[in-house]
Every structure is written in structure tokens, then in C-alpha cells.
Motif scaffolding. Structure first.
Motif, PDB file in Angstrom:
ATOM      1  N   ILE A  37     -94.577 139.470   6.768  1.00  0.00           N
ATOM      2  CA  ILE A  37     -93.597 139.267   7.838  1.00  0.00           C
ATOM      3  C   ILE A  37     -92.887 137.931   7.621  1.00  0.00           C
ATOM      4  O   ILE A  37     -93.447 137.010   7.031  1.00  0.00           O
ATOM      5  CB  ILE A  37     -94.262 139.281   9.230  1.00  0.00           C
ATOM      6  CG1 ILE A  37     -95.422 138.277   9.292  1.00  0.00           C
ATOM      7  CG2 ILE A  37     -94.721 140.664   9.612  1.00  0.00           C
ATOM      8  CD1 ILE A  37     -96.109 138.169  10.625  1.00  0.00           C
ATOM      9  N   GLU A  38     -91.660 137.857   8.116  1.00  0.00           N
ATOM     10  CA  GLU A  38     -90.917 136.604   8.039  1.00  0.00           C
ATOM     11  C   GLU A  38     -91.240 135.785   9.286  1.00  0.00           C
ATOM     12  O   GLU A  38     -90.883 136.161  10.407  1.00  0.00           O
ATOM     13  CB  GLU A  38     -89.415 136.869   7.955  1.00  0.00           C
ATOM     14  CG  GLU A  38     -88.635 135.606   7.685  1.00  0.00           C
ATOM     15  CD  GLU A  38     -87.162 135.879   7.454  1.00  0.00           C
ATOM     16  OE1 GLU A  38     -86.372 134.962   7.692  1.00  0.00           O
ATOM     17  OE2 GLU A  38     -86.814 137.008   7.051  1.00  0.00           O
ATOM     18  N   ILE A  39     -91.921 134.678   9.092  1.00  0.00           N
ATOM     19  CA  ILE A  39     -92.415 133.860  10.195  1.00  0.00           C
ATOM     20  C   ILE A  39     -91.432 132.741  10.511  1.00  0.00           C
ATOM     21  O   ILE A  39     -90.999 132.010   9.620  1.00  0.00           O
ATOM     22  CB  ILE A  39     -93.799 133.276   9.840  1.00  0.00           C
ATOM     23  CG1 ILE A  39     -94.801 134.420   9.646  1.00  0.00           C
ATOM     24  CG2 ILE A  39     -94.268 132.312  10.924  1.00  0.00           C
ATOM     25  CD1 ILE A  39     -96.121 133.993   9.073  1.00  0.00           C
ATOM     26  N   LYS A  40     -91.105 132.615  11.793  1.00  0.00           N
ATOM     27  CA  LYS A  40     -90.269 131.499  12.249  1.00  0.00           C
ATOM     28  C   LYS A  40     -91.127 130.286  12.586  1.00  0.00           C
ATOM     29  O   LYS A  40     -90.755 129.153  12.304  1.00  0.00           O
ATOM     30  CB  LYS A  40     -89.459 131.907  13.478  1.00  0.00           C
ATOM     31  CG  LYS A  40     -88.368 132.927  13.182  1.00  0.00           C
ATOM     32  CD  LYS A  40     -87.664 133.403  14.431  1.00  0.00           C
ATOM     33  CE  LYS A  40     -86.986 132.255  15.151  1.00  0.00           C
ATOM     34  NZ  LYS A  40     -86.246 132.683  16.351  1.00  0.00           N
ATOM     35  N   THR A  50    -100.881 121.108  21.487  1.00  0.00           N
ATOM     36  CA  THR A  50    -100.272 122.103  20.604  1.00  0.00           C
ATOM     37  C   THR A  50    -100.056 121.533  19.219  1.00  0.00           C
ATOM     38  O   THR A  50     -99.670 120.381  19.066  1.00  0.00           O
ATOM     39  CB  THR A  50     -98.902 122.562  21.163  1.00  0.00           C
ATOM     40  OG1 THR A  50     -99.098 123.111  22.467  1.00  0.00           O
ATOM     41  CG2 THR A  50     -98.268 123.613  20.283  1.00  0.00           C
ATOM     42  N   ASP A  51    -100.317 122.354  18.216  1.00  0.00           N
ATOM     43  CA  ASP A  51     -99.945 122.056  16.838  1.00  0.00           C
ATOM     44  C   ASP A  51     -99.095 123.220  16.382  1.00  0.00           C
ATOM     45  O   ASP A  51     -99.347 124.370  16.754  1.00  0.00           O
ATOM     46  CB  ASP A  51    -101.178 121.910  15.943  1.00  0.00           C
ATOM     47  CG  ASP A  51    -100.846 121.399  14.545  1.00  0.00           C
ATOM     48  OD1 ASP A  51     -99.731 120.873  14.343  1.00  0.00           O
ATOM     49  OD2 ASP A  51    -101.706 121.506  13.662  1.00  0.00           O
ATOM     50  N   LYS A  52     -98.058 122.931  15.597  1.00  0.00           N
ATOM     51  CA  LYS A  52     -97.200 124.024  15.135  1.00  0.00           C
ATOM     52  C   LYS A  52     -96.727 123.749  13.721  1.00  0.00           C
ATOM     53  O   LYS A  52     -96.693 122.614  13.263  1.00  0.00           O
ATOM     54  CB  LYS A  52     -96.031 124.242  16.070  1.00  0.00           C
ATOM     55  CG  LYS A  52     -95.074 123.088  16.207  1.00  0.00           C
ATOM     56  CD  LYS A  52     -93.914 123.447  17.099  1.00  0.00           C
ATOM     57  CE  LYS A  52     -93.946 122.652  18.371  1.00  0.00           C
ATOM     58  NZ  LYS A  52     -92.862 122.956  19.274  1.00  0.00           N
ATOM     59  N   ILE A  53     -96.365 124.836  13.084  1.00  0.00           N
ATOM     60  CA  ILE A  53     -95.800 124.763  11.745  1.00  0.00           C
ATOM     61  C   ILE A  53     -94.607 125.713  11.700  1.00  0.00           C
ATOM     62  O   ILE A  53     -94.686 126.843  12.178  1.00  0.00           O
ATOM     63  CB  ILE A  53     -96.857 125.095  10.657  1.00  0.00           C
ATOM     64  CG1 ILE A  53     -96.282 124.899   9.271  1.00  0.00           C
ATOM     65  CG2 ILE A  53     -97.429 126.481  10.839  1.00  0.00           C
ATOM     66  CD1 ILE A  53     -97.321 124.908   8.164  1.00  0.00           C
ATOM     67  N   LYS A  54     -93.525 125.224  11.174  1.00  0.00           N
ATOM     68  CA  LYS A  54     -92.295 126.022  11.060  1.00  0.00           C
ATOM     69  C   LYS A  54     -92.390 126.954   9.858  1.00  0.00           C
ATOM     70  O   LYS A  54     -93.078 126.657   8.876  1.00  0.00           O
ATOM     71  CB  LYS A  54     -91.077 125.112  10.896  1.00  0.00           C
ATOM     72  CG  LYS A  54     -90.822 124.229  12.084  1.00  0.00           C
ATOM     73  CD  LYS A  54     -90.250 125.028  13.218  1.00  0.00           C
ATOM     74  CE  LYS A  54     -89.852 124.120  14.368  1.00  0.00           C
ATOM     75  NZ  LYS A  54     -89.379 124.845  15.505  1.00  0.00           N
ATOM     76  N   GLY A  55     -91.661 128.046   9.917  1.00  0.00           N
ATOM     77  CA  GLY A  55     -91.681 129.049   8.852  1.00  0.00           C
ATOM     78  C   GLY A  55     -91.299 128.491   7.500  1.00  0.00           C
ATOM     79  O   GLY A  55     -91.887 128.862   6.481  1.00  0.00           O
ATOM     80  N   ILE A  58     -94.181 127.006   5.647  1.00  0.00           N
ATOM     81  CA  ILE A  58     -95.243 127.929   5.245  1.00  0.00           C
ATOM     82  C   ILE A  58     -94.992 128.460   3.842  1.00  0.00           C
ATOM     83  O   ILE A  58     -95.923 128.604   3.060  1.00  0.00           O
ATOM     84  CB  ILE A  58     -95.350 129.098   6.248  1.00  0.00           C
ATOM     85  CG1 ILE A  58     -95.757 128.566   7.614  1.00  0.00           C
ATOM     86  CG2 ILE A  58     -96.322 130.160   5.756  1.00  0.00           C
ATOM     87  CD1 ILE A  58     -95.644 129.574   8.730  1.00  0.00           C
ATOM     88  N   GLU A  59     -93.739 128.763   3.525  1.00  0.00           N
ATOM     89  CA  GLU A  59     -93.341 129.361   2.251  1.00  0.00           C
ATOM     90  C   GLU A  59     -94.174 130.593   1.984  1.00  0.00           C
ATOM     91  O   GLU A  59     -94.184 131.503   2.779  1.00  0.00           O
ATOM     92  CB  GLU A  59     -93.431 128.326   1.127  1.00  0.00           C
ATOM     93  CG  GLU A  59     -92.498 127.155   1.322  1.00  0.00           C
ATOM     94  CD  GLU A  59     -92.701 126.056   0.324  1.00  0.00           C
ATOM     95  OE1 GLU A  59     -93.654 126.094  -0.464  1.00  0.00           O
ATOM     96  OE2 GLU A  59     -91.888 125.119   0.335  1.00  0.00           O
ATOM     97  N   ASN A  60     -94.921 130.618   0.884  1.00  0.00           N
ATOM     98  CA  ASN A  60     -95.713 131.799   0.525  1.00  0.00           C
ATOM     99  C   ASN A  60     -97.205 131.600   0.787  1.00  0.00           C
ATOM    100  O   ASN A  60     -98.020 132.347   0.254  1.00  0.00           O
ATOM    101  CB  ASN A  60     -95.492 132.156  -0.943  1.00  0.00           C
ATOM    102  CG  ASN A  60     -94.082 132.646  -1.187  1.00  0.00           C
ATOM    103  OD1 ASN A  60     -93.494 133.280  -0.320  1.00  0.00           O
ATOM    104  ND2 ASN A  60     -93.537 132.339  -2.340  1.00  0.00           N
ATOM    105  N   LYS A  61     -97.564 130.620   1.594  1.00  0.00           N
ATOM    106  CA  LYS A  61     -98.975 130.385   1.884  1.00  0.00           C
ATOM    107  C   LYS A  61     -99.537 131.561   2.663  1.00  0.00           C
ATOM    108  O   LYS A  61     -98.902 132.088   3.557  1.00  0.00           O
ATOM    109  CB  LYS A  61     -99.156 129.114   2.710  1.00  0.00           C
ATOM    110  CG  LYS A  61     -98.780 127.853   1.985  1.00  0.00           C
ATOM    111  CD  LYS A  61     -98.984 126.669   2.912  1.00  0.00           C
ATOM    112  CE  LYS A  61     -98.401 125.423   2.300  1.00  0.00           C
ATOM    113  NZ  LYS A  61     -98.422 124.297   3.240  1.00  0.00           N
TER     114      LYS A  61
END
Length: 115
Positions: A37-40, A50-55, A58-61
Motif C-alpha cells: 500500500i502507498e502510505i502517507k 504521539t510519534d509519527k513517520i511520513k510516507g 518509509i520508502e521501501n522499509k
């Protein structure tokens, strides 16, 4: 050789540290993503932190680690935001120092490891 080994071991744990906190005051959740899936964005929320990571980070991780401060008992959930959907795990009980591992497969969260 000893310095190299210590450097490698230290760097492996850096993604589980939050400055000023002991390991038992941190919640670290590893999310393994099997869906294509394409993650935003992915967020981890626990007791208001909260902790967050942008899409684009992430790349291909396929394995993502997120962490928040966590002293004592509480709950957490992970949400994965895509262009068309939001997938969230159920709220789950945790304590500081827990290191749960989850998997996202077929748009559903599975627990692989709890402590």
C-alpha cells in the motif's frame, strides 16, 4: 575490533532511545508491513504522546519502529494513513518498557510479540 562492535551495538539501539528517559519509561512498537500500500503516514499514540513517520521517510522499509514516552500503565494504538483509507489497531494495554511487535497483513493488525 572492540570499538567497532560497541559502535554497531550502540547504533542498533539508538532507535529505541528517547533522551532523558530510561528504557523502562519508553514504549517501542515495531510494525511489519506486508501489504503493498502507498502510505502517507504512520502514527503511534499512547497516553496522549504521539510519534509519527511520513510516507516519504518509509520508502521501501517493511519494518518500522515508533516510540513514545510511557511510564506506568496505559494503552496505545497504531494508525496507518493511505490515500484512500485509515487503518488503526485496536487500543491495547501497555506498560513502560514494553516492546510489542505488530504486523499489518490484509489490512488487519496481528500481534506477533507482546513484551
Amino acid at each position: 575490533m572492540t570499538i567497532f562492535t560497541l559502535t554497531v551495538l550502540t547504533n542498533c539501539n539508538n532507535d529505541e532511545k528517547i533522551e532523558g528517559l530510561k528504557p523502562n519509561e519508553i514504549l517501542v512498537v515495531t510494525l511489519e508491513i506486508l501489504d503493498d500500500i502507498e502510505i502517507k503516514e504512520i502514527t503511534l499514540t499512547s497516553n496522549g504522546a504521539t510519534d509519527k513517520i511520513k510516507g516519504d521517510q518509509i520508502e521501501n522499509k517493511k519494518k518500522i519502529k515508533l516510540k513514545t514516552p510511557q511510564s506506568g500503565e496505559g494503552t496505545f494504538k497504531i494508525c496507518v494513513y493511505t490515500k484512500t483509507d485509515t487503518l488503526c489497531s485496536p487500543d491495547s494495554y501497555i506498560e513502560g518498557g514494553y516492546r510489542p511487535k505488530l504486523r499489518l497483513k490484509n489490512n488487519k493488525f496481528e500481534t506477533l510479540k507482546w513484551l
